[in-house]
Design a protein around this motif. Structure first.
Motif, mmCIF file in Angstrom:
data_model
loop_
_atom_site.group_PDB
_atom_site.id
_atom_site.type_symbol
_atom_site.label_atom_id
_atom_site.label_comp_id
_atom_site.label_asym_id
_atom_site.label_seq_id
_atom_site.Cartn_x
_atom_site.Cartn_y
_atom_site.Cartn_z
ATOM 1 N N GLN A 139 0.798 -1.221 0.000
ATOM 2 C CA GLN A 139 0.000 0.000 0.000
ATOM 3 C C GLN A 139 0.833 1.274 0.000
ATOM 4 O OE1 GLN A 139 -3.081 -0.149 3.085
ATOM 5 N NE2 GLN A 139 -2.831 -2.364 3.184
ATOM 6 N N GLN A 140 2.153 1.154 0.236
ATOM 7 C CA GLN A 140 2.986 2.348 0.340
ATOM 8 C C GLN A 140 3.307 2.972 -1.017
ATOM 9 O OE1 GLN A 140 3.415 2.986 3.511
ATOM 10 N NE2 GLN A 140 2.670 0.968 4.120
ATOM 11 N N VAL A 141 3.183 2.188 -2.084
ATOM 12 C CA VAL A 141 3.702 2.628 -3.380
ATOM 13 C C VAL A 141 2.915 3.807 -3.946
ATOM 14 C CG1 VAL A 141 4.168 1.915 -5.759
ATOM 15 C CG2 VAL A 141 4.613 0.337 -3.864
ATOM 16 N N THR A 142 1.605 3.697 -3.975
ATOM 17 C CA THR A 142 0.790 4.724 -4.638
ATOM 18 C C THR A 142 0.964 6.121 -4.036
ATOM 19 O OG1 THR A 142 -0.833 3.072 -5.346
ATOM 20 C CG2 THR A 142 -1.550 5.373 -5.303
ATOM 21 N N PRO A 143 0.824 6.291 -2.691
ATOM 22 C CA PRO A 143 0.933 7.651 -2.161
ATOM 23 C C PRO A 143 2.313 8.269 -2.315
ATOM 24 C CG PRO A 143 0.728 6.054 -0.374
ATOM 25 C CD PRO A 143 0.456 5.325 -1.648
ATOM 26 N N LEU A 144 3.378 7.464 -2.393
ATOM 27 C CA LEU A 144 4.717 8.032 -2.561
ATOM 28 C C LEU A 144 5.068 8.259 -4.017
ATOM 29 C CD1 LEU A 144 7.525 8.897 -1.660
ATOM 30 C CD2 LEU A 144 8.196 6.471 -1.674
ATOM 31 N N PHE A 160 6.157 10.398 -9.951
ATOM 32 C CA PHE A 160 6.116 10.088 -11.379
ATOM 33 C C PHE A 160 5.336 11.148 -12.147
ATOM 34 C CE2 PHE A 160 6.886 5.183 -11.240
ATOM 35 C CZ PHE A 160 8.133 5.416 -10.698
ATOM 36 N N GLU A 161 4.288 11.691 -11.532
ATOM 37 C CA GLU A 161 3.501 12.735 -12.200
ATOM 38 C C GLU A 161 4.304 14.016 -12.398
ATOM 39 O OE1 GLU A 161 0.040 12.954 -9.725
ATOM 40 O OE2 GLU A 161 -1.007 11.337 -10.802
ATOM 41 N N MET A 162 5.383 14.201 -11.630
ATOM 42 C CA MET A 162 6.295 15.331 -11.838
ATOM 43 C C MET A 162 7.286 15.058 -12.962
ATOM 44 S SD MET A 162 7.323 16.926 -8.121
ATOM 45 C CE MET A 162 6.990 15.619 -6.966
ATOM 46 N N GLY A 163 7.208 13.871 -13.547
ATOM 47 C CA GLY A 163 8.079 13.547 -14.669
ATOM 48 C C GLY A 163 9.333 12.784 -14.303
ATOM 49 N N TYR A 164 9.378 12.239 -13.107
ATOM 50 C CA TYR A 164 10.562 11.488 -12.684
ATOM 51 C C TYR A 164 10.502 10.046 -13.169
ATOM 52 C CZ TYR A 164 12.253 15.218 -9.615
ATOM 53 O OH TYR A 164 12.752 16.404 -9.128
ATOM 54 N N HIS A 165 11.695 9.449 -13.290
ATOM 55 C CA HIS A 165 11.849 8.045 -13.674
ATOM 56 C C HIS A 165 12.824 7.395 -12.708
ATOM 57 C CE1 HIS A 165 10.131 9.115 -17.658
ATOM 58 N NE2 HIS A 165 10.871 10.202 -17.522
ATOM 59 N N ILE A 166 12.549 6.174 -12.306
ATOM 60 C CA ILE A 166 13.527 5.409 -11.540
ATOM 61 C C ILE A 166 14.510 4.800 -12.528
ATOM 62 C CG2 ILE A 166 13.900 3.467 -9.971
ATOM 63 C CD1 ILE A 166 11.104 3.926 -8.862
ATOM 64 N N ASN A 167 15.809 5.074 -12.304
ATOM 65 C CA ASN A 167 16.828 4.664 -13.273
ATOM 66 C C ASN A 167 17.681 3.489 -12.817
ATOM 67 O OD1 ASN A 167 16.313 6.601 -15.379
ATOM 68 N ND2 ASN A 167 17.110 8.178 -13.999
ATOM 69 N N PHE A 168 17.896 3.335 -11.527
ATOM 70 C CA PHE A 168 18.512 2.103 -11.059
ATOM 71 C C PHE A 168 17.975 1.782 -9.680
ATOM 72 C CE2 PHE A 168 22.031 4.752 -9.176
ATOM 73 C CZ PHE A 168 22.055 4.202 -7.892
ATOM 74 N N ALA A 169 18.050 0.497 -9.332
ATOM 75 C CA ALA A 169 17.498 0.059 -8.045
ATOM 76 C C ALA A 169 18.210 -1.194 -7.558
ATOM 77 C CB ALA A 169 16.006 -0.221 -8.173
ATOM 78 N N HIS A 170 18.548 -1.165 -6.298
ATOM 79 C CA HIS A 170 18.907 -2.390 -5.585
ATOM 80 C C HIS A 170 17.651 -2.811 -4.834
ATOM 81 C CE1 HIS A 170 23.370 -2.396 -6.040
ATOM 82 N NE2 HIS A 170 23.130 -1.115 -6.322
ATOM 83 N N ARG A 171 17.091 -3.943 -5.224
ATOM 84 C CA ARG A 171 15.881 -4.417 -4.561
ATOM 85 C C ARG A 171 16.220 -4.943 -3.170
ATOM 86 N NH1 ARG A 171 14.968 -6.657 -10.236
ATOM 87 N NH2 ARG A 171 13.560 -5.143 -11.229
ATOM 88 N N SER A 172 15.242 -5.399 -2.425
ATOM 89 C CA SER A 172 15.393 -5.671 -0.989
ATOM 90 C C SER A 172 16.650 -6.467 -0.646
ATOM 91 C CB SER A 172 14.171 -6.431 -0.483
ATOM 92 O OG SER A 172 13.011 -5.636 -0.574
ATOM 93 N N PHE A 173 17.410 -5.935 0.318
ATOM 94 C CA PHE A 173 18.592 -6.606 0.823
ATOM 95 C C PHE A 173 18.751 -6.261 2.302
ATOM 96 C CE2 PHE A 173 19.968 -2.464 -0.590
ATOM 97 C CZ PHE A 173 20.876 -2.031 0.377
#
Length: 399
Positions: free
Chosen positions: A31-36, A41-54
């Motif tokens: 549930q945390q994803v949508t409000p953050l 993203f609506e401001m035009g941002y893109h996620i470019n790299f990610a280290h997933r859960s560690f």
């Protein structure tokens, strides 16, 4: 932590620059994803790299490990993205075309809580949360002692299970008394004593809490409107991130599900087969929350938002046959618990089950119209998640 993401995005809005944070993994789950991420993203941002859960280890003896992710985002989309996945099989590096708010290589879609399934399938409900102070729940020893004192109480004792007991095959019981009469209860002094202790405990709780509100019904573990007698599919709420499949199973012995065990009141092999497939588990891995690194299932996020395939009679029969093969394969190892059967280190010990799951995965994939035989497990996972996000988007837009 989420506030820093939003603050940094607003500070650099229109000015260029890359933002990167180490944060707890919860901001890209459930549930945390949508409000953050939706406003970012609506401001035009893109996620470019990610280290997933560690796990962020610490040498201190008193500070617990923290479960983290690293995300980098900017308004300039990088031509080549990077992602690192930390799994029981090691670190997997990939070059996703997209990184959405769930850090999945999939369309930018936001999954909201849904009270009813998006597909035409039976509802999934959460099991009963005991509010009894331990008075109505019984260990194996408690049950033996009670029956030794009061053998006639046996008809009022039912199996009870949270998710851990379900997976590990641990025996646990409860007093199940919704249909008992005052006359019948009076003939069971040991049971009556437990009910009275439950009443006293509930009456001492906070007056605004659920337990206090049930003090006038001390014989009830919980109100039972959502739970009906009959077969259901048990779905543990929490399961190890090491497993390829959540260990699900049919329950036909009247066992009462606790609140760490979701249930689908159905004997459908098609529903069971789809839930037991890589397809459903890939979706779960993408959108479910986490408890540390373990998967934390939620019916309102995972099950209710999964787009089930529109199966033909032939497709449904193929899934049913493959699902039954999984159940039959389990029976060939009668002494193994679900925890043992679905420990990834044990795959070679249960070849019939491994082969049955491979056949089930193919049957479900073909019901969706996918032919993925030439892909590796990880390649299939990426394709499935992306496709399911796209199907979800189409379904929502058509509503």
């Amino acid at each position: 932590m989420a506030c820093w993401h939003r603050t940094a995005a607003e500070f650099l809005n229109g000015h260029g620059g890359d933002i990167a944070f180490v944060s707890t993994n919860s901001i890209c789950q459930g549930q945390q994803v949508t409000p953050l991420w939706k406003p970012i993203f609506e401001m035009g941002y893109h996620i470019n790299f990610a280290h997933r859960s560690f796990v962020w280890n610490t040498e201190s003896e008193h500070i617990p490990n923290v479960y983290c992710i690293i995300t980098s985002f900017s308004q300039k989309e990088w031509p080549s993205k990077k992602a690192w996945e930390y799994t029981g099989r090691g670190v997997v590096e990939s070059t996703p075309a997209i990184l959405n708010g769930y850090l999945a290589d999939a369309p930018t879609v936001f999954i909201d809580r849904r009270t009813k399934p998006i597909s035409d399938v039976p509802p999934m409900s959460q099991g009963l949360k005991p509010a009894d102070g331990g008075c109505l729940l019984l260990s194996s020893e408690d049950r033996a002692n009670l029956l030794g004192e009061e053998p006639q109480a046996e008809q009022w004792i039912r199996r009870f299970s949270m998710g851990e007991e379900f997976i590990k095959g641990i025996d646990r019981y409860c007093l199940w008394l919704p249909n008992i009469t005052q006359e019948e209860l009076a003939e069971l002094p040991a049971v009556s004593e437990r009910v009275e202790k439950c009443r006293i405990w509930r009456s001492e709780q906070t007056k605004t809490g659920d337990a206090y509100k049930l003090s006038d019904r001390p014989h009830l573990l919980r109100p039972t409107k959502k739970f009906e007698e009959g077969t259901y599919i048990g779905v543990p709420k929490v399961t190890s991130e090491r497993r390829k499949y959540i260990p699900l199973g049919f329950v036909r012995n009247g066992m009462i599900p606790g609140d760490k065990l979701y249930f689908v009141q159905s004997d459908s092999l098609t529903v069971f087969g789809i839930l037991m497939s890589q397809t459903h588990n890939a979706w779960m891995r993408a959108v479910a929350g986490r408890l540390e690194l373990r998967y934390s299932y939620a019916n309102t996020i995972v099950y209710n938002n999964l787009v089930f395939p529109d199966t033909t009679d032939l497709g449904s029969r193929s899934i049913e046959d493959a699902a039954q093969r999984v159940l039959d394969a389990r029976k060939t190892y009668p002494d193994a618990s679900l925890a043992e059967l679905y420990d990834p280190n044990n795959e070679n010990k249960y070849p019939e089950l491994t082969a049955a799951h491979q056949a089930l995965d193919k049957a479900v994939e073909r019901a969706y119209g996918w032919e993925l035989d030439d892909l590796t497990w990880d390649e299939k996972e990426t394709f499935i998640v992306s496709s399911l996000f796209e199907l979800y988007s189409q379904k929502v837009n058509a509503e």
